[in-house]
Design an enzyme around this catalytic site. Structure first.
Site, short mmCIF file in Angstrom:
data_model
loop_
_atom_site.label_atom_id
_atom_site.label_comp_id
_atom_site.label_asym_id
_atom_site.label_seq_id
_atom_site.Cartn_x
_atom_site.Cartn_y
_atom_site.Cartn_z
CB CYS A 50 -0.84 -0.12 0.88
SG CYS A 50 -0.06 -0.56 2.52
CD GLU A 118 5.40 -2.08 7.25
OE1 GLU A 118 5.42 -3.47 7.66
OE2 GLU A 118 5.77 -2.07 6.45
CD GLN A 120 2.11 -5.94 9.69
OE1 GLN A 120 3.49 -5.18 9.03
NE2 GLN A 120 0.92 -5.71 10.42
N GLY A 193 -17.95 0.73 17.35
CA GLY A 193 -17.67 0.84 16.44
C GLY A 193 -17.42 -0.38 15.11
N GLY A 195 -15.29 1.24 11.58
CA GLY A 195 -14.54 2.02 10.82
C GLY A 195 -13.25 1.14 11.21
CB ILE A 198 -13.08 -0.73 15.55
CG1 ILE A 198 -13.62 0.43 16.53
CG2 ILE A 198 -14.09 -1.60 15.90
CD1 ILE A 198 -12.57 0.15 17.47
#
Length: 430
Positions: A50, A118, A120, A193, A195, A198
């Protein structure tokens, strides 16, 4: 070395451009084949996430021609993704040779990520490499660079604290929960929530094997979608009072303009729980949980500001670890260059071995002929040993004499080192 690292990432290009040049897993095989059909590309790996699209390639370039290599890759990407070349030129970078391998290591270790350290990215780079192997787009030179990068990325993660401290609000919340409940598998969690934040919290909780998961939203369909994704149970906001006594952890992030959980409600819930500890995280702005809830005994309430402070401190700690990681990368590059030099000399070693084996076979054939003609075996063996030795040392002996005539002391020193002639004093050749 002819390796190139060409990329577009979060620090060089907008989200819009990164989206345009991203490769889905479904199109990766065809794109690799297309790339490797280019005359200037010998091998390639495409890493697409991404936040970046990166091409690691062996382009067989001299350093003076690296600009042409970048031009070729920009033209291919522009054609393949139907993007104006000028946009790619402005939003991209290109590294050559040992600097390309340094970039591979920085990417694989997470140093070059938007969120430093990170985890990943290491798995994503492994997958990209495996995909390229699968379609036959990796050669020895590129494989050596990628494998070294993966090896040293693992070393960085094990020898430094670059990935230790959480630097996302969602993960920081789970990390704090573990300080209160040592075993999350014995806890029930309520997420308020549906979104993105969450969703990320839910993903982290599932990775921690949380006991039970409830998702509450004004819209039952949205709650169901998220709950189903993580094997949880959906409910409406109106049912919160019934479920709160059953949960140990509450994480809330909605767009409500008024608090959803007040002190009175939570006080009654705690009485039903017989004051067993409850951990509450309010990530919403405006707040979903009244601040006074934090005054209740056995309730541990954290706000987004509390978590932001934790995240910022952890981010600083990770950046400090980058310095240690860069030292390991420097060591890795030294090792990589040494391996490249060893690989480069293999053809010379093979040629030397072939030449020596040819001399051996010819000498042996003469000896066998002499034996078949009735010559004495002892005489044949002596003759073979003398001939073999003289043929093997003839060229080196001749060439070192020529070097001496020219006053080439470095050649003489290399000769004595190569054959470990420690008794020779090379200072006599000054």
């Amino acid at each position: 070395m002819a390796l190139v690292s060409f990329g577009i990432n979060h620090s060089t290009a907008s989200v819009e451009l990164r989206e345009k040049v991203a490769f889905s897993s479904e199109e990766l095989s065809d794109s690799l084949k297309s790339l490797c059909r280019m005359e200037s590309v010998n091998a390639a790996v495409i890493l697409s996430t991404c936040n970046r699209t990166e091409v690691f390639a062996d382009m067989g370039l001299l350093e003076a021609h690296v600009a042409q290599g970048k031009t070729d890759l920009i033209k291919w990407l522009a054609d393949y993704k139907q993007v104006a070349p000028d946009r790619l030129i402005a939003g991209s970078y290109c590294f050559y040779g040992v600097n390309a391998v340094r970039q591979m290591m920085r990417v694989a270790s997470g140093i070059d990520s938007m969120v430093v350290g990170e985890p990943q990215i290491l798995g994503q780079m492994k997958s990209a490499y495996q995909q390229s192997l699968k379609v036959g787009c990796v050669n020895a030179d590129l494989g050596l660079g990628i494998q070294h990068s993966l090896h040293y990325a693992k070393k960085i993660r094990s020898k430094t604290g670059i990935g230790v401290n959480p630097v996302s609000v969602a993960y920081a919340a789970i990390n704090l929960a573990q300080h209160i409940f040592s075993d999350l598998s014995e806890t029930n969690v309520l997420l308020i929530g549906a979104g993105e934040t969450i969703d990320l919290v839910a993903r982290h909780l599932v990775q921690k094997n949380v006991g039970g998961l409830f998702v509450a939203s004004r819209n039952l369909d949205r709650a169901s979608t998220l709950a189903d994704k993580y094997q949880g149970a959906p409910l409406l906001l109106g049912d919160l009072g019934d479920y709160l006594p059953k949960v140990d952890i509450v994480v809330s992030s909605t767009a409500s303009q008024l608090p959803l959980l007040g002190k009175g409600l939570v006080e009654r819930v705690m009485a039903k729980r017989k004051h067993r500890p409850m951990f509450m995280v309010d990530i919403a702005v405006p707040r979903d949980i009244e601040p006074e809830v934090g005054d209740l005994s056995d309730v541990y309430l954290y706000t987004v500001d509390d978590l932001s402070d934790v995240v910022e401190e952890n981010r600083k700690n990770r950046l400090k670890e980058v310095e240690k990681a860069e030292v390991i990368i420097a060591q890795g590059l030294d090792h990589y260059q040494a391996e490249v030099r060893k690989v480069r000399v293999i053809p010379a070693i093979k040629a030397f071995r072939y030449q020596s084996e040819t001399i051996r076979d010819e000498t042996l054939e003469k000896a066998m002929t002499a034996l078949s003609n009735g010559e004495a075996p002892e005489s044949v063996l002596h003759g073979m040993a003398w001939l073999l030795t003289n043929r093997l040392i003839h060229k080196p002996s001749h060439n070192i004499k020529v070097a001496a005539e020219k006053g080439d002391r470095s050649a003489i020193e290399s000769f004595t080192a190569l054959y470990e002639l420690d008794q020779v004093d090379t200072t006599e050749f000054d």
